[in-house]
Design a protein around this motif. Structure first.
Motif, PDB file in Angstrom:
ATOM      1  N   ASP A 170       1.042  -1.039  -0.034  1.00  0.00           N
ATOM      2  CA  ASP A 170      -0.041   0.027   0.020  1.00  0.00           C
ATOM      3  C   ASP A 170       0.807   1.226  -0.152  1.00  0.00           C
ATOM      4  N   VAL A 171       2.082   1.211   0.575  1.00  0.00           N
ATOM      5  CA  VAL A 171       3.104   2.304   0.677  1.00  0.00           C
ATOM      6  C   VAL A 171       4.346   1.614   0.537  1.00  0.00           C
ATOM      7  N   MET A 172       5.275   2.640   0.199  1.00  0.00           N
ATOM      8  CA  MET A 172       6.904   1.969   0.089  1.00  0.00           C
ATOM      9  C   MET A 172       7.605   3.385   0.857  1.00  0.00           C
ATOM     10  N   ILE A 173       8.426   2.761   1.711  1.00  0.00           N
ATOM     11  CA  ILE A 173       9.516   3.687   2.103  1.00  0.00           C
ATOM     12  C   ILE A 173      11.081   3.103   1.728  1.00  0.00           C
ATOM     13  N   LEU A 174      11.515   3.828   0.862  1.00  0.00           N
ATOM     14  CA  LEU A 174      12.614   3.595   0.044  1.00  0.00           C
ATOM     15  C   LEU A 174      13.716   4.463   0.049  1.00  0.00           C
ATOM     16  N   ASP A 175      15.151   3.727   0.601  1.00  0.00           N
ATOM     17  CA  ASP A 175      16.185   4.610   0.656  1.00  0.00           C
ATOM     18  C   ASP A 175      16.779   4.637  -0.810  1.00  0.00           C
ATOM     19  N   LEU A 176      17.658   5.601  -1.011  1.00  0.00           N
ATOM     20  CA  LEU A 176      18.090   5.916  -2.197  1.00  0.00           C
ATOM     21  C   LEU A 176      19.324   5.175  -2.641  1.00  0.00           C
ATOM     22  N   MET A 177      20.135   4.901  -1.542  1.00  0.00           N
ATOM     23  CA  MET A 177      21.764   4.331  -1.451  1.00  0.00           C
ATOM     24  C   MET A 177      21.586   2.918  -1.058  1.00  0.00           C
ATOM     25  N   LEU A 178      21.147   2.241  -2.187  1.00  0.00           N
ATOM     26  CA  LEU A 178      20.866   0.623  -1.812  1.00  0.00           C
ATOM     27  C   LEU A 178      22.084  -0.061  -3.012  1.00  0.00           C
ATOM     28  N   PRO A 179      22.474  -1.286  -2.363  1.00  0.00           N
ATOM     29  CA  PRO A 179      23.487  -2.027  -3.128  1.00  0.00           C
ATOM     30  C   PRO A 179      22.501  -2.460  -4.345  1.00  0.00           C
ATOM     31  N   GLY A 180      23.338  -2.745  -5.493  1.00  0.00           N
ATOM     32  CA  GLY A 180      22.700  -2.976  -6.824  1.00  0.00           C
ATOM     33  C   GLY A 180      21.740  -2.020  -7.642  1.00  0.00           C
ATOM     34  N   ILE A 181      20.556  -2.158  -7.474  1.00  0.00           N
ATOM     35  CA  ILE A 181      19.635  -1.395  -8.041  1.00  0.00           C
ATOM     36  C   ILE A 181      19.169  -0.108  -7.049  1.00  0.00           C
ATOM     37  N   ASP A 182      19.542   1.149  -7.374  1.00  0.00           N
ATOM     38  CA  ASP A 182      19.562   2.241  -6.365  1.00  0.00           C
ATOM     39  C   ASP A 182      17.974   2.541  -6.138  1.00  0.00           C
ATOM     40  N   GLY A 183      18.006   3.203  -5.130  1.00  0.00           N
ATOM     41  CA  GLY A 183      16.392   3.609  -5.018  1.00  0.00           C
ATOM     42  C   GLY A 183      15.583   4.500  -5.940  1.00  0.00           C
ATOM     43  N   MET A 184      16.691   5.357  -6.808  1.00  0.00           N
ATOM     44  CA  MET A 184      16.007   6.264  -7.763  1.00  0.00           C
ATOM     45  C   MET A 184      15.544   5.371  -8.971  1.00  0.00           C
ATOM     46  N   GLU A 185      16.231   4.311  -9.264  1.00  0.00           N
ATOM     47  CA  GLU A 185      16.006   3.193 -10.397  1.00  0.00           C
ATOM     48  C   GLU A 185      14.814   2.649  -9.681  1.00  0.00           C
ATOM     49  N   ILE A 186      14.645   2.173  -8.854  1.00  0.00           N
ATOM     50  CA  ILE A 186      13.557   1.543  -8.291  1.00  0.00           C
ATOM     51  C   ILE A 186      11.996   2.482  -8.360  1.00  0.00           C
ATOM     52  N   CYS A 187      12.210   3.634  -8.197  1.00  0.00           N
ATOM     53  CA  CYS A 187      11.237   4.463  -8.085  1.00  0.00           C
ATOM     54  C   CYS A 187      10.652   4.811  -9.450  1.00  0.00           C
ATOM     55  N   TRP A 188      11.430   5.163 -10.406  1.00  0.00           N
ATOM     56  CA  TRP A 188      11.227   5.222 -11.803  1.00  0.00           C
ATOM     57  C   TRP A 188      10.513   3.707 -12.144  1.00  0.00           C
ATOM     58  N   ARG A 189      11.120   2.571 -12.023  1.00  0.00           N
ATOM     59  CA  ARG A 189      10.505   1.564 -12.619  1.00  0.00           C
ATOM     60  C   ARG A 189       8.904   1.161 -11.826  1.00  0.00           C
ATOM     61  N   ILE A 190       8.687   1.360 -10.666  1.00  0.00           N
ATOM     62  CA  ILE A 190       7.317   1.454 -10.096  1.00  0.00           C
ATOM     63  C   ILE A 190       6.668   2.482 -10.734  1.00  0.00           C
ATOM     64  N   ARG A 191       6.961   3.607 -10.757  1.00  0.00           N
ATOM     65  CA  ARG A 191       5.929   4.712 -11.465  1.00  0.00           C
ATOM     66  C   ARG A 191       5.514   4.462 -12.753  1.00  0.00           C
ATOM     67  N   ALA A 192       6.525   3.649 -13.669  1.00  0.00           N
ATOM     68  CA  ALA A 192       6.063   3.069 -15.034  1.00  0.00           C
ATOM     69  C   ALA A 192       4.835   2.514 -15.059  1.00  0.00           C
ATOM     70  N   PHE A 193       4.282   1.790 -13.691  1.00  0.00           N
ATOM     71  CA  PHE A 193       3.040   1.049 -13.785  1.00  0.00           C
ATOM     72  C   PHE A 193       2.347   1.168 -12.525  1.00  0.00           C
ATOM     73  N   SER A 194       2.544   1.837 -11.630  1.00  0.00           N
ATOM     74  CA  SER A 194       1.962   1.950 -10.277  1.00  0.00           C
ATOM     75  C   SER A 194       2.004   3.228  -9.792  1.00  0.00           C
ATOM     76  N   ASP A 195       0.893   3.648  -9.033  1.00  0.00           N
ATOM     77  CA  ASP A 195       1.019   5.068  -8.487  1.00  0.00           C
ATOM     78  C   ASP A 195       0.870   4.868  -6.808  1.00  0.00           C
ATOM     79  N   ILE A 196       1.257   3.820  -6.315  1.00  0.00           N
ATOM     80  CA  ILE A 196       1.390   3.555  -4.627  1.00  0.00           C
ATOM     81  C   ILE A 196       2.075   4.910  -4.066  1.00  0.00           C
ATOM     82  N   PRO A 197       1.979   5.189  -2.870  1.00  0.00           N
ATOM     83  CA  PRO A 197       2.653   6.539  -2.414  1.00  0.00           C
ATOM     84  C   PRO A 197       3.974   5.908  -1.920  1.00  0.00           C
TER      85      PRO A 197
END
Length: 129
Positions: free
Chosen positions: A47-74
């Motif tokens: 229902d909601v995601m709390i997301l750090d930016l500096m993550l190993p592998g795929i960073d938080g910014m990339e995760i946010c972009w990918r999720i925003r491509a198909f979802s509007d969860i907070p």
């Protein structure tokens, strides 16, 4: 029960914040890296995601972009990156809020409630007289 996906590479933060979220009545799933976060997201959309930016592998910014491509969860970004440009990029990438570490847990909980309240309100059509 509201489901929170908490993504942060700091185990101590995941543990303490998970405890606070569960105490407030949330169901919490945690991930320590970007790849795991995406897998968990697709397994059970939170229902909601709390997301750090500096993550190993795929960073938080990339995760946010990918999720925003198909979802509007907070999405609330919770990060040590506190420069204005980082905040701007995070919000422009699709985050609904941007909170810098160190943070006040009560304030974070209030911000979660606020984004969920706005989301619930935007899904209900206005009543016409």
């Amino acid at each position: 029960m509201t489901h929170v996906l908490l993504v942060d590479d700091e185990e101590a933060l995941r543990s303490s914040l998970s405890y606070a979220l569960v105490k407030e009545g949330y169901q919490v799933t945690t991930a320590e890296d970007g790849q795991t976060a995406l897998k968990l997201f697709h397994k059970q959309v939170p229902d909601v995601m709390i997301l750090d930016l500096m993550l190993p592998g795929i960073d938080g910014m990339e995760i946010c972009w990918r999720i925003r491509a198909f979802s509007d969860i907070p999405i609330l970004m919770l990060t040590a990156k506190d420069q204005d440009i980082d905040k701007i990029w995070g919000l422009e990438a699709g985050a609904d809020d941007y909170i810098t570490k160190p943070f006040n847990t009560r304030e974070l909980l209030a911000r979660i409630k606020a984004v969920l309240r706005r989301r619930a309100g935007s899904q209900s059509p206005p009543q016409e007289d």
